[in-house]
Design an enzyme around this catalytic site. Structure first.
Site, PDB file in Angstrom:
ATOM      1  N   HIS A  30      -5.887  -5.068  -2.266  1.00 42.72           N
ATOM      2  CA  HIS A  30      -5.488  -5.158  -3.669  1.00 42.72           C
ATOM      3  C   HIS A  30      -5.845  -6.534  -4.178  1.00 42.72           C
ATOM      4  O   HIS A  30      -5.719  -7.518  -3.446  1.00 42.72           O
ATOM      5  CB  HIS A  30      -3.965  -4.930  -3.799  1.00 42.72           C
ATOM      6  N   ASP A  37      -2.056   3.772  -3.597  1.00 39.97           N
ATOM      7  CA  ASP A  37      -2.868   4.985  -3.504  1.00 39.97           C
ATOM      8  C   ASP A  37      -2.877   5.587  -2.112  1.00 39.97           C
ATOM      9  O   ASP A  37      -3.167   6.765  -1.948  1.00 39.97           O
ATOM     10  CB  ASP A  37      -4.315   4.685  -3.918  1.00 39.97           C
TER      11      ASP A  37
HETATM   12  N1  ACO Z   1     -11.215  -2.084   3.537  1.00 38.14           N
HETATM   13  C1  ACO Z   1     -11.815  -3.007   4.322  1.00 38.14           C
HETATM   14  N2  ACO Z   1     -12.030  -4.291   3.952  1.00 38.14           N
HETATM   15  C2  ACO Z   1     -11.617  -4.628   2.726  1.00 38.14           C
HETATM   16  C3  ACO Z   1     -10.992  -3.727   1.854  1.00 38.14           C
HETATM   17  C4  ACO Z   1     -10.791  -2.413   2.314  1.00 38.14           C
HETATM   18  N3  ACO Z   1     -10.212  -1.513   1.546  1.00 38.14           N
HETATM   19  N4  ACO Z   1     -10.698  -4.356   0.710  1.00 38.14           N
HETATM   20  C5  ACO Z   1     -11.143  -5.618   0.825  1.00 38.14           C
HETATM   21  N5  ACO Z   1     -11.701  -5.784   2.059  1.00 38.14           N
HETATM   22  C6  ACO Z   1     -12.274  -7.021   2.580  1.00 38.14           C
HETATM   23  C7  ACO Z   1     -13.624  -7.314   1.920  1.00 38.14           C
HETATM   24  O1  ACO Z   1     -14.683  -6.692   2.603  1.00 38.14           O
HETATM   25  C8  ACO Z   1     -13.656  -8.813   1.972  1.00 38.14           C
HETATM   26  O2  ACO Z   1     -13.985  -9.177   3.302  1.00 38.14           O
HETATM   27  P1  ACO Z   1     -14.917 -10.475   3.591  1.00 38.14           P
HETATM   28  O3  ACO Z   1     -14.134 -11.637   3.007  1.00 38.14           O
HETATM   29  O4  ACO Z   1     -15.041 -10.504   5.069  1.00 38.14           O
HETATM   30  O5  ACO Z   1     -16.193 -10.225   2.852  1.00 38.14           O
HETATM   31  C9  ACO Z   1     -12.198  -9.230   1.753  1.00 38.14           C
HETATM   32  O6  ACO Z   1     -11.427  -8.109   2.207  1.00 38.14           O
HETATM   33  C10 ACO Z   1     -11.859  -9.530   0.297  1.00 38.14           C
HETATM   34  O7  ACO Z   1     -12.304  -8.445  -0.510  1.00 38.14           O
HETATM   35  P2  ACO Z   1     -12.602  -8.559  -2.062  1.00 38.14           P
HETATM   36  O8  ACO Z   1     -13.555  -7.471  -2.462  1.00 38.14           O
HETATM   37  O9  ACO Z   1     -12.980  -9.955  -2.425  1.00 38.14           O
HETATM   38  O10 ACO Z   1     -11.208  -8.257  -2.692  1.00 38.14           O
HETATM   39  P3  ACO Z   1     -10.948  -7.880  -4.202  1.00 38.14           P
HETATM   40  O11 ACO Z   1      -9.671  -8.516  -4.581  1.00 38.14           O
HETATM   41  O12 ACO Z   1     -12.119  -8.156  -5.067  1.00 38.14           O
HETATM   42  O13 ACO Z   1     -10.829  -6.280  -4.126  1.00 38.14           O
HETATM   43  C11 ACO Z   1     -10.081  -4.093  -4.151  1.00 38.14           C
HETATM   44  C12 ACO Z   1      -9.689  -5.560  -4.330  1.00 38.14           C
HETATM   45  C13 ACO Z   1     -11.221  -3.741  -5.100  1.00 38.14           C
HETATM   46  C14 ACO Z   1      -8.871  -3.232  -4.489  1.00 38.14           C
HETATM   47  C15 ACO Z   1     -10.537  -3.873  -2.682  1.00 38.14           C
HETATM   48  O14 ACO Z   1      -9.489  -4.230  -1.791  1.00 38.14           O
HETATM   49  C16 ACO Z   1     -10.999  -2.453  -2.419  1.00 38.14           C
HETATM   50  O15 ACO Z   1     -12.165  -2.135  -2.660  1.00 38.14           O
HETATM   51  N6  ACO Z   1     -10.077  -1.563  -1.897  1.00 38.14           N
HETATM   52  C17 ACO Z   1     -10.405  -0.174  -1.675  1.00 38.14           C
HETATM   53  C18 ACO Z   1     -10.259   0.606  -2.987  1.00 38.14           C
HETATM   54  C19 ACO Z   1      -8.806   0.825  -3.370  1.00 38.14           C
HETATM   55  O16 ACO Z   1      -7.976   1.232  -2.562  1.00 38.14           O
HETATM   56  N7  ACO Z   1      -8.529   0.598  -4.655  1.00 38.14           N
HETATM   57  C20 ACO Z   1      -7.192   0.820  -5.223  1.00 38.14           C
HETATM   58  C21 ACO Z   1      -6.580  -0.477  -5.658  1.00 38.14           C
HETATM   59  S1  ACO Z   1      -4.911  -0.228  -6.134  1.00 38.14           S
HETATM   60  C22 ACO Z   1      -5.019   0.460  -7.622  1.00 38.14           C
HETATM   61  O17 ACO Z   1      -5.960   0.389  -8.375  1.00 38.14           O
HETATM   62  C23 ACO Z   1      -3.851   1.246  -7.999  1.00 38.14           C
END
Ligand code: ACO
Length: 386
Positions: free
Chosen positions: A269, A323
Protein backbone atom coordinates in the site's frame (compact mmCIF):
# COMPACT_ATOMS: atom_id res chain seq x y z
CA UNK A 1 16.64 38.25 -34.62
CA UNK A 2 17.79 36.89 -31.27
CA UNK A 3 15.79 34.19 -29.58
CA UNK A 4 15.06 34.88 -25.92
CA UNK A 5 16.67 32.38 -23.56
CA UNK A 6 13.91 30.75 -21.54
CA UNK A 7 14.09 31.59 -17.86
CA UNK A 8 14.05 28.60 -15.53
CA UNK A 9 10.68 28.67 -13.85
CA UNK A 10 10.64 28.12 -10.10
CA UNK A 11 8.68 24.95 -9.53
CA UNK A 12 8.66 22.69 -6.49
CA UNK A 13 10.70 19.47 -6.51
CA UNK A 14 9.23 16.63 -8.55
CA UNK A 15 7.36 14.17 -6.30
CA UNK A 16 6.77 11.10 -8.45
CA UNK A 17 3.43 9.53 -7.56
CA UNK A 18 2.73 12.50 -5.21
CA UNK A 19 3.43 10.31 -2.16
CA UNK A 20 4.99 13.24 -0.30
CA UNK A 21 2.48 15.86 -1.36
CA UNK A 22 -0.46 17.00 0.75
CA UNK A 23 -3.05 18.14 -1.81
CA UNK A 24 -6.25 18.49 0.25
CA UNK A 25 -7.68 18.85 3.72
CA UNK A 26 -10.34 16.45 4.95
CA UNK A 27 -12.33 15.90 8.11
CA UNK A 28 -13.45 12.41 7.15
CA UNK A 29 -10.67 9.85 7.46
CA UNK A 30 -7.33 9.88 9.24
CA UNK A 31 -4.60 7.45 8.29
CA UNK A 32 -1.35 6.72 10.11
CA UNK A 33 0.36 4.39 7.68
CA UNK A 34 3.33 3.67 9.95
CA UNK A 35 1.19 2.45 12.85
CA UNK A 36 -1.58 0.96 10.71
CA UNK A 37 -4.36 3.26 11.96
CA UNK A 38 -7.47 4.31 10.09
CA UNK A 39 -10.17 6.43 11.73
CA UNK A 40 -13.37 7.84 10.28
CA UNK A 41 -13.99 11.19 12.04
CA UNK A 42 -11.79 10.01 14.90
CA UNK A 43 -13.42 6.60 15.38
CA UNK A 44 -11.24 3.55 14.72
CA UNK A 45 -12.28 1.55 11.67
CA UNK A 46 -12.27 -1.63 13.75
CA UNK A 47 -14.95 -0.22 16.11
CA UNK A 48 -17.07 0.84 13.14
CA UNK A 49 -16.72 -2.52 11.37
CA UNK A 50 -17.77 -4.33 14.56
CA UNK A 51 -20.59 -2.06 15.67
CA UNK A 52 -21.82 0.24 12.94
CA UNK A 53 -23.86 -0.12 9.76
CA UNK A 54 -23.05 1.27 6.32
CA UNK A 55 -25.84 3.85 6.56
CA UNK A 56 -24.64 5.04 9.97
CA UNK A 57 -21.03 5.19 8.76
CA UNK A 58 -22.02 7.33 5.77
CA UNK A 59 -23.95 9.68 8.07
CA UNK A 60 -20.81 9.92 10.22
CA UNK A 61 -18.60 10.74 7.22
CA UNK A 62 -20.97 13.30 5.79
CA UNK A 63 -22.00 14.99 9.06
CA UNK A 64 -18.80 14.50 11.09
CA UNK A 65 -20.71 12.90 13.96
CA UNK A 66 -22.70 9.78 14.76
CA UNK A 67 -26.46 10.17 14.30
CA UNK A 68 -29.12 9.90 16.98
CA UNK A 69 -31.53 7.02 16.27
CA UNK A 70 -34.16 9.39 14.83
CA UNK A 71 -31.56 11.00 12.55
CA UNK A 72 -30.35 7.61 11.36
CA UNK A 73 -33.93 6.56 10.61
CA UNK A 74 -34.54 9.76 8.64
CA UNK A 75 -31.28 9.35 6.70
CA UNK A 76 -32.08 5.72 5.86
CA UNK A 77 -35.52 6.83 4.65
CA UNK A 78 -33.96 9.46 2.40
CA UNK A 79 -31.72 6.80 0.86
CA UNK A 80 -34.57 4.30 0.45
CA UNK A 81 -36.70 6.91 -1.30
CA UNK A 82 -33.95 7.08 -3.94
CA UNK A 83 -33.32 3.32 -4.44
CA UNK A 84 -35.36 3.04 -7.65
CA UNK A 85 -33.99 3.72 -11.14
CA UNK A 86 -35.71 5.78 -13.84
CA UNK A 87 -37.52 3.38 -16.21
CA UNK A 88 -35.65 4.81 -19.23
CA UNK A 89 -32.38 3.83 -17.58
CA UNK A 90 -33.66 0.30 -16.92
CA UNK A 91 -34.55 0.10 -20.63
CA UNK A 92 -31.03 1.29 -21.49
CA UNK A 93 -29.54 -1.46 -19.29
CA UNK A 94 -31.59 -4.02 -21.24
CA UNK A 95 -29.90 -2.80 -24.43
CA UNK A 96 -26.36 -3.15 -23.09
CA UNK A 97 -23.99 -5.81 -24.47
CA UNK A 98 -24.10 -8.76 -22.08
CA UNK A 99 -20.38 -9.37 -22.36
CA UNK A 100 -19.48 -5.81 -21.29
CA UNK A 101 -17.18 -5.44 -18.27
CA UNK A 102 -19.20 -4.38 -15.20
CA UNK A 103 -16.88 -1.46 -14.35
CA UNK A 104 -17.27 -0.11 -17.90
CA UNK A 105 -21.02 -0.50 -17.48
CA UNK A 106 -21.03 1.17 -14.07
CA UNK A 107 -18.99 4.12 -15.34
CA UNK A 108 -21.41 4.53 -18.26
CA UNK A 109 -24.55 4.18 -16.15
CA UNK A 110 -23.45 6.63 -13.47
CA UNK A 111 -22.85 9.09 -16.28
CA UNK A 112 -26.31 8.28 -17.70
CA UNK A 113 -27.89 8.82 -14.26
CA UNK A 114 -26.93 12.49 -14.51
CA UNK A 115 -29.37 12.87 -17.42
CA UNK A 116 -32.27 12.19 -15.05
CA UNK A 117 -31.21 14.59 -12.28
CA UNK A 118 -32.82 18.02 -12.56
CA UNK A 119 -30.20 19.37 -10.13
CA UNK A 120 -27.24 18.10 -12.14
CA UNK A 121 -25.67 21.53 -12.71
CA UNK A 122 -26.87 23.13 -9.46
CA UNK A 123 -23.72 23.41 -7.34
CA UNK A 124 -25.36 24.62 -4.13
CA UNK A 125 -24.49 22.62 -1.02
CA UNK A 126 -28.10 21.51 -0.74
CA UNK A 127 -28.26 20.23 -4.33
CA UNK A 128 -24.93 18.47 -3.92
CA UNK A 129 -26.20 16.75 -0.78
CA UNK A 130 -29.23 15.53 -2.76
CA UNK A 131 -26.98 14.29 -5.57
CA UNK A 132 -24.74 12.48 -3.10
CA UNK A 133 -27.78 10.66 -1.68
CA UNK A 134 -29.12 9.80 -5.15
CA UNK A 135 -25.77 8.49 -6.35
CA UNK A 136 -25.22 6.37 -3.25
CA UNK A 137 -28.78 5.03 -3.24
CA UNK A 138 -29.05 4.19 -6.95
CA UNK A 139 -25.62 2.70 -7.65
CA UNK A 140 -26.49 -0.73 -6.16
CA UNK A 141 -29.50 -0.94 -8.49
CA UNK A 142 -27.31 -0.14 -11.51
CA UNK A 143 -24.89 -2.96 -10.68
CA UNK A 144 -27.57 -5.51 -9.82
CA UNK A 145 -29.74 -4.68 -12.85
CA UNK A 146 -26.85 -5.12 -15.26
CA UNK A 147 -25.85 -8.42 -13.65
CA UNK A 148 -29.43 -9.73 -13.98
CA UNK A 149 -29.62 -8.54 -17.58
CA UNK A 150 -26.35 -10.20 -18.62
CA UNK A 151 -27.52 -13.47 -17.09
CA UNK A 152 -30.83 -13.27 -18.96
CA UNK A 153 -32.79 -12.88 -15.71
CA UNK A 154 -35.57 -10.37 -15.05
CA UNK A 155 -34.44 -7.15 -13.40
CA UNK A 156 -35.58 -6.98 -9.77
CA UNK A 157 -36.99 -3.72 -8.43
CA UNK A 158 -35.61 -2.31 -5.19
CA UNK A 159 -37.32 -3.16 -1.89
CA UNK A 160 -37.47 -0.02 0.22
CA UNK A 161 -38.04 -2.00 3.41
CA UNK A 162 -34.42 -3.23 3.23
CA UNK A 163 -31.04 -1.75 4.16
CA UNK A 164 -28.62 -0.91 1.37
CA UNK A 165 -26.69 -4.17 1.79
CA UNK A 166 -29.83 -6.31 2.04
CA UNK A 167 -31.46 -4.55 -0.89
CA UNK A 168 -28.42 -4.96 -3.12
CA UNK A 169 -28.26 -8.72 -2.49
CA UNK A 170 -32.03 -8.94 -2.99
CA UNK A 171 -31.85 -7.13 -6.35
CA UNK A 172 -28.85 -9.26 -7.36
CA UNK A 173 -30.22 -12.68 -6.44
CA UNK A 174 -33.98 -12.17 -6.54
CA UNK A 175 -34.37 -13.43 -2.97
CA UNK A 176 -33.78 -11.84 0.41
CA UNK A 177 -30.29 -12.56 1.82
CA UNK A 178 -29.65 -14.27 5.13
CA UNK A 179 -28.71 -11.97 7.99
CA UNK A 180 -25.09 -13.14 7.92
CA UNK A 181 -24.72 -12.58 4.16
CA UNK A 182 -26.11 -9.06 4.43
CA UNK A 183 -23.88 -8.36 7.44
CA UNK A 184 -20.80 -9.55 5.53
CA UNK A 185 -21.54 -7.14 2.71
CA UNK A 186 -22.34 -4.35 5.17
CA UNK A 187 -18.93 -4.81 6.84
CA UNK A 188 -17.16 -4.61 3.46
CA UNK A 189 -19.11 -1.46 2.61
CA UNK A 190 -18.09 0.15 5.93
CA UNK A 191 -14.42 -0.74 5.41
CA UNK A 192 -14.30 0.71 1.88
CA UNK A 193 -16.31 3.91 2.43
CA UNK A 194 -13.44 6.39 2.62
CA UNK A 195 -9.66 6.40 2.65
CA UNK A 196 -7.96 9.78 2.56
CA UNK A 197 -6.67 11.04 -0.75
CA UNK A 198 -6.41 7.71 -2.56
CA UNK A 199 -6.11 7.83 -6.37
CA UNK A 200 -9.83 7.76 -7.18
CA UNK A 201 -10.72 10.31 -4.50
CA UNK A 202 -7.97 12.59 -5.75
CA UNK A 203 -9.35 12.18 -9.28
CA UNK A 204 -12.85 13.09 -8.05
CA UNK A 205 -11.51 16.17 -6.26
CA UNK A 206 -9.60 17.30 -9.36
CA UNK A 207 -12.78 17.07 -11.43
CA UNK A 208 -15.02 18.87 -8.95
CA UNK A 209 -12.32 21.54 -8.40
CA UNK A 210 -12.94 22.72 -11.98
CA UNK A 211 -16.56 23.38 -10.86
CA UNK A 212 -17.74 20.55 -13.05
CA UNK A 213 -20.58 18.48 -11.51
CA UNK A 214 -20.72 15.65 -9.02
CA UNK A 215 -21.71 13.02 -11.60
CA UNK A 216 -18.65 13.89 -13.69
CA UNK A 217 -16.51 13.58 -10.58
CA UNK A 218 -17.96 10.12 -9.86
CA UNK A 219 -17.32 8.99 -13.44
CA UNK A 220 -13.71 10.15 -13.15
CA UNK A 221 -13.36 8.31 -9.86
CA UNK A 222 -14.88 5.07 -11.16
CA UNK A 223 -12.49 5.09 -14.11
CA UNK A 224 -9.58 5.60 -11.71
CA UNK A 225 -10.72 2.95 -9.25
CA UNK A 226 -10.90 0.35 -12.01
CA UNK A 227 -7.11 -0.06 -12.37
CA UNK A 228 -5.48 -3.17 -10.85
CA UNK A 229 -3.10 -1.04 -8.78
CA UNK A 230 -6.15 0.44 -7.02
CA UNK A 231 -9.66 -1.03 -6.72
CA UNK A 232 -9.15 -3.65 -9.40
CA UNK A 233 -6.78 -5.53 -7.08
CA UNK A 234 -9.58 -7.49 -5.36
CA UNK A 235 -10.50 -9.16 -8.65
CA UNK A 236 -6.85 -9.96 -9.25
CA UNK A 237 -6.61 -11.57 -5.81
CA UNK A 238 -9.49 -13.90 -6.66
CA UNK A 239 -7.97 -14.72 -10.05
CA UNK A 240 -4.72 -15.60 -8.25
CA UNK A 241 -6.54 -17.83 -5.72
CA UNK A 242 -8.32 -19.60 -8.57
CA UNK A 243 -5.04 -20.09 -10.42
CA UNK A 244 -3.37 -21.53 -7.32
CA UNK A 245 -6.29 -23.92 -6.89
CA UNK A 246 -5.32 -25.59 -3.61
CA UNK A 247 -3.18 -25.10 -0.51
CA UNK A 248 -0.43 -27.50 -1.72
CA UNK A 249 0.31 -25.22 -4.68
CA UNK A 250 0.65 -21.98 -2.72
CA UNK A 251 4.36 -22.10 -1.84
CA UNK A 252 5.59 -22.87 -5.36
CA UNK A 253 3.22 -20.32 -6.95
CA UNK A 254 4.26 -17.44 -4.70
CA UNK A 255 7.96 -18.36 -4.85
CA UNK A 256 7.82 -18.27 -8.66
CA UNK A 257 6.01 -14.92 -8.69
CA UNK A 258 8.52 -13.37 -6.30
CA UNK A 259 11.40 -14.82 -8.29
CA UNK A 260 10.07 -13.10 -11.39
CA UNK A 261 9.57 -9.91 -9.31
CA UNK A 262 5.84 -9.97 -10.06
CA UNK A 263 3.54 -8.19 -7.63
CA UNK A 264 1.32 -10.25 -5.41
CA UNK A 265 -2.07 -8.65 -5.63
CA UNK A 266 -3.69 -7.63 -2.35
CA UNK A 267 -0.30 -6.79 -0.80
CA UNK A 268 1.41 -3.46 -0.34
CA UNK A 269 0.00 0.00 0.00
CA UNK A 270 1.25 3.46 -0.77
CA UNK A 271 0.41 4.68 2.73
CA UNK A 272 0.44 1.63 5.03
CA UNK A 273 3.84 0.30 5.91
CA UNK A 274 2.22 -1.85 8.61
CA UNK A 275 -0.81 -4.09 8.20
CA UNK A 276 -3.78 -2.29 6.65
CA UNK A 277 -6.18 -1.95 9.64
CA UNK A 278 -9.11 -2.79 7.35
CA UNK A 279 -7.47 -6.12 6.59
CA UNK A 280 -7.03 -6.98 10.30
CA UNK A 281 -10.75 -7.19 10.98
CA UNK A 282 -11.59 -8.56 7.55
CA UNK A 283 -9.17 -11.44 8.07
CA UNK A 284 -11.04 -12.75 11.13
CA UNK A 285 -14.38 -11.94 9.60
CA UNK A 286 -13.65 -13.56 6.23
CA UNK A 287 -12.58 -16.75 8.00
CA UNK A 288 -16.02 -17.00 9.59
CA UNK A 289 -17.85 -16.17 6.36
CA UNK A 290 -15.70 -18.65 4.43
CA UNK A 291 -16.33 -21.38 7.03
CA UNK A 292 -20.10 -20.74 6.95
CA UNK A 293 -20.21 -20.98 3.17
CA UNK A 294 -17.88 -23.93 2.51
CA UNK A 295 -15.01 -21.75 1.26
CA UNK A 296 -12.49 -22.38 4.03
CA UNK A 297 -9.96 -23.57 1.42
CA UNK A 298 -9.79 -20.01 0.03
CA UNK A 299 -9.16 -18.61 3.48
CA UNK A 300 -6.46 -21.20 4.19
CA UNK A 301 -4.71 -20.41 0.90
CA UNK A 302 -4.85 -16.70 1.72
CA UNK A 303 -3.42 -17.27 5.17
CA UNK A 304 -0.54 -19.30 3.74
CA UNK A 305 0.20 -16.57 1.17
CA UNK A 306 0.27 -14.05 4.02
CA UNK A 307 2.73 -16.24 5.97
CA UNK A 308 5.09 -16.51 3.00
CA UNK A 309 4.88 -12.79 2.26
CA UNK A 310 5.63 -12.01 5.92
CA UNK A 311 8.89 -13.96 5.59
CA UNK A 312 9.84 -12.70 2.15
CA UNK A 313 8.80 -9.06 1.84
CA UNK A 314 7.45 -7.69 5.15
CA UNK A 315 10.84 -6.01 5.66
CA UNK A 316 9.92 -3.73 2.72
CA UNK A 317 6.69 -2.74 4.48
CA UNK A 318 4.56 -5.00 2.27
CA UNK A 319 1.57 -6.40 4.18
CA UNK A 320 -1.94 -7.47 3.14
CA UNK A 321 -4.24 -4.61 2.17
CA UNK A 322 -8.04 -4.47 2.38
CA UNK A 323 -8.42 -6.16 -1.01
CA UNK A 324 -6.67 -9.33 0.08
CA UNK A 325 -9.39 -10.63 2.38
CA UNK A 326 -12.30 -8.77 0.77
CA UNK A 327 -11.87 -11.04 -2.27
CA UNK A 328 -12.58 -14.16 -0.19
CA UNK A 329 -15.49 -12.42 1.54
CA UNK A 330 -17.16 -11.34 -1.70
CA UNK A 331 -16.69 -14.77 -3.24
CA UNK A 332 -18.14 -16.43 -0.14
CA UNK A 333 -21.30 -14.33 -0.29
CA UNK A 334 -21.81 -15.36 -3.89
CA UNK A 335 -20.70 -12.22 -5.71
CA UNK A 336 -19.18 -12.83 -9.14
CA UNK A 337 -15.50 -12.05 -9.47
CA UNK A 338 -15.99 -9.31 -12.04
CA UNK A 339 -18.36 -7.46 -9.71
CA UNK A 340 -15.81 -7.13 -6.89
CA UNK A 341 -14.55 -3.72 -7.96
CA UNK A 342 -18.15 -2.55 -8.41
CA UNK A 343 -18.71 -3.45 -4.73
CA UNK A 344 -15.80 -1.19 -3.86
CA UNK A 345 -17.28 1.64 -5.97
CA UNK A 346 -20.73 1.16 -4.42
CA UNK A 347 -19.21 1.92 -1.02
CA UNK A 348 -16.60 4.50 -2.02
CA UNK A 349 -19.26 6.74 -3.59
CA UNK A 350 -19.74 7.82 0.04
CA UNK A 351 -16.14 8.99 0.29
CA UNK A 352 -15.99 10.47 -3.21
CA UNK A 353 -19.16 12.50 -2.71
CA UNK A 354 -18.05 13.65 0.75
CA UNK A 355 -14.70 14.77 -0.66
CA UNK A 356 -16.41 16.66 -3.50
CA UNK A 357 -18.49 18.58 -0.97
CA UNK A 358 -15.37 19.29 1.11
CA UNK A 359 -13.47 20.42 -1.98
CA UNK A 360 -16.19 22.87 -2.97
CA UNK A 361 -16.07 24.48 0.47
CA UNK A 362 -13.28 26.99 -0.18
CA UNK A 363 -12.44 25.46 -3.55
CA UNK A 364 -9.22 26.19 -5.39
CA UNK A 365 -8.63 24.63 -8.82
CA UNK A 366 -6.28 21.65 -8.43
CA UNK A 367 -3.59 22.19 -10.98
CA UNK A 368 -0.07 20.88 -10.25
CA UNK A 369 2.99 21.49 -12.39
CA UNK A 370 4.88 19.21 -14.72
CA UNK A 371 8.68 19.36 -14.87
CA UNK A 372 9.46 19.80 -18.56
CA UNK A 373 12.36 17.55 -19.52
CA UNK A 374 12.40 18.08 -23.30
CA UNK A 375 14.63 20.31 -25.44
CA UNK A 376 14.41 24.12 -25.81
CA UNK A 377 15.08 26.52 -28.69
CA UNK A 378 14.44 24.03 -31.46
CA UNK A 379 13.93 25.40 -34.98
CA UNK A 380 10.58 24.86 -36.67
CA UNK A 381 11.35 22.71 -39.73
CA UNK A 382 8.96 22.90 -42.68
CA UNK A 383 7.16 19.64 -43.34
CA UNK A 384 8.89 18.94 -46.69
CA UNK A 385 12.32 19.32 -45.05
CA UNK A 386 11.88 16.88 -42.12
N1 ACO B 1 4.10 -7.74 -4.19
C1 ACO B 1 5.45 -7.82 -4.20
N2 ACO B 1 6.28 -6.76 -4.06
C2 ACO B 1 5.69 -5.57 -3.92
C3 ACO B 1 4.30 -5.40 -3.90
C4 ACO B 1 3.50 -6.55 -4.03
N3 ACO B 1 2.19 -6.46 -4.03
N4 ACO B 1 4.02 -4.10 -3.74
C5 ACO B 1 5.19 -3.45 -3.69
N5 ACO B 1 6.21 -4.35 -3.79
C6 ACO B 1 7.63 -4.03 -3.75
C7 ACO B 1 8.08 -3.36 -5.05
O1 ACO B 1 8.46 -4.30 -6.02
C8 ACO B 1 9.21 -2.50 -4.56
O2 ACO B 1 10.33 -3.36 -4.36
P1 ACO B 1 11.83 -2.83 -4.68
O3 ACO B 1 12.02 -1.65 -3.75
O4 ACO B 1 12.69 -4.00 -4.37
O5 ACO B 1 11.81 -2.42 -6.12
C9 ACO B 1 8.76 -2.05 -3.16
O6 ACO B 1 7.86 -3.06 -2.72
C10 ACO B 1 8.06 -0.69 -3.16
O7 ACO B 1 7.04 -0.71 -4.15
P2 ACO B 1 6.42 0.59 -4.81
O8 ACO B 1 5.83 0.24 -6.15
O9 ACO B 1 7.41 1.71 -4.78
O10 ACO B 1 5.26 0.95 -3.83
P3 ACO B 1 4.07 1.94 -4.15
O11 ACO B 1 3.77 2.65 -2.89
O12 ACO B 1 4.32 2.77 -5.35
O13 ACO B 1 2.90 0.92 -4.56
C11 ACO B 1 0.97 -0.36 -4.63
C12 ACO B 1 1.77 0.68 -3.83
C13 ACO B 1 0.71 0.17 -6.03
C14 ACO B 1 -0.36 -0.58 -3.92
C15 ACO B 1 1.79 -1.67 -4.70
O14 ACO B 1 2.07 -2.15 -3.39
C16 ACO B 1 1.10 -2.75 -5.52
O15 ACO B 1 1.25 -2.77 -6.75
N6 ACO B 1 0.33 -3.68 -4.85
C17 ACO B 1 -0.42 -4.70 -5.55
C18 ACO B 1 -1.74 -4.11 -6.04
C19 ACO B 1 -2.74 -3.90 -4.92
O16 ACO B 1 -2.97 -4.77 -4.08
N7 ACO B 1 -3.38 -2.73 -4.95
C20 ACO B 1 -4.42 -2.38 -3.97
C21 ACO B 1 -3.98 -1.24 -3.11
S1 ACO B 1 -5.14 -0.97 -1.82
C22 ACO B 1 -6.39 -0.20 -2.56
O17 ACO B 1 -6.33 0.43 -3.60
C23 ACO B 1 -7.67 -0.34 -1.88
Amino acid sequence: MSIATPTTPVIPAFDKGLGNTVAAETQMSFIDGGRGVLEYVGIEIDALARNSTFEETVFLLWNRRLPKQSELNAFSEQLRAEYALPQTLVNLIREMPRAAGPMHVLRTLVSALSLFDSEVDNDSVEANNHKAIRLLAKTPALIAAFDRHRKGKPIVEADTSLTMAQNFLYMLNGSKPTESMARALDVCLILHADHGLNASTFAARVTISTLSDMYSAMVTAIGTLKGPLHGGANEEVMIMLNEIGSIENVDAYIAEKLRKRDRIMGFGHRVYKAIDPRATYLKTFSKQVAADTGNLNLFEMSRRIEEIMAKEVAAKGIYPNVDFYSATTYHSIGIDLDLFTCMFAMSRIAGWAGHCIEQLDGNRLIRPNAAYIGPHQQPYVAVDQR
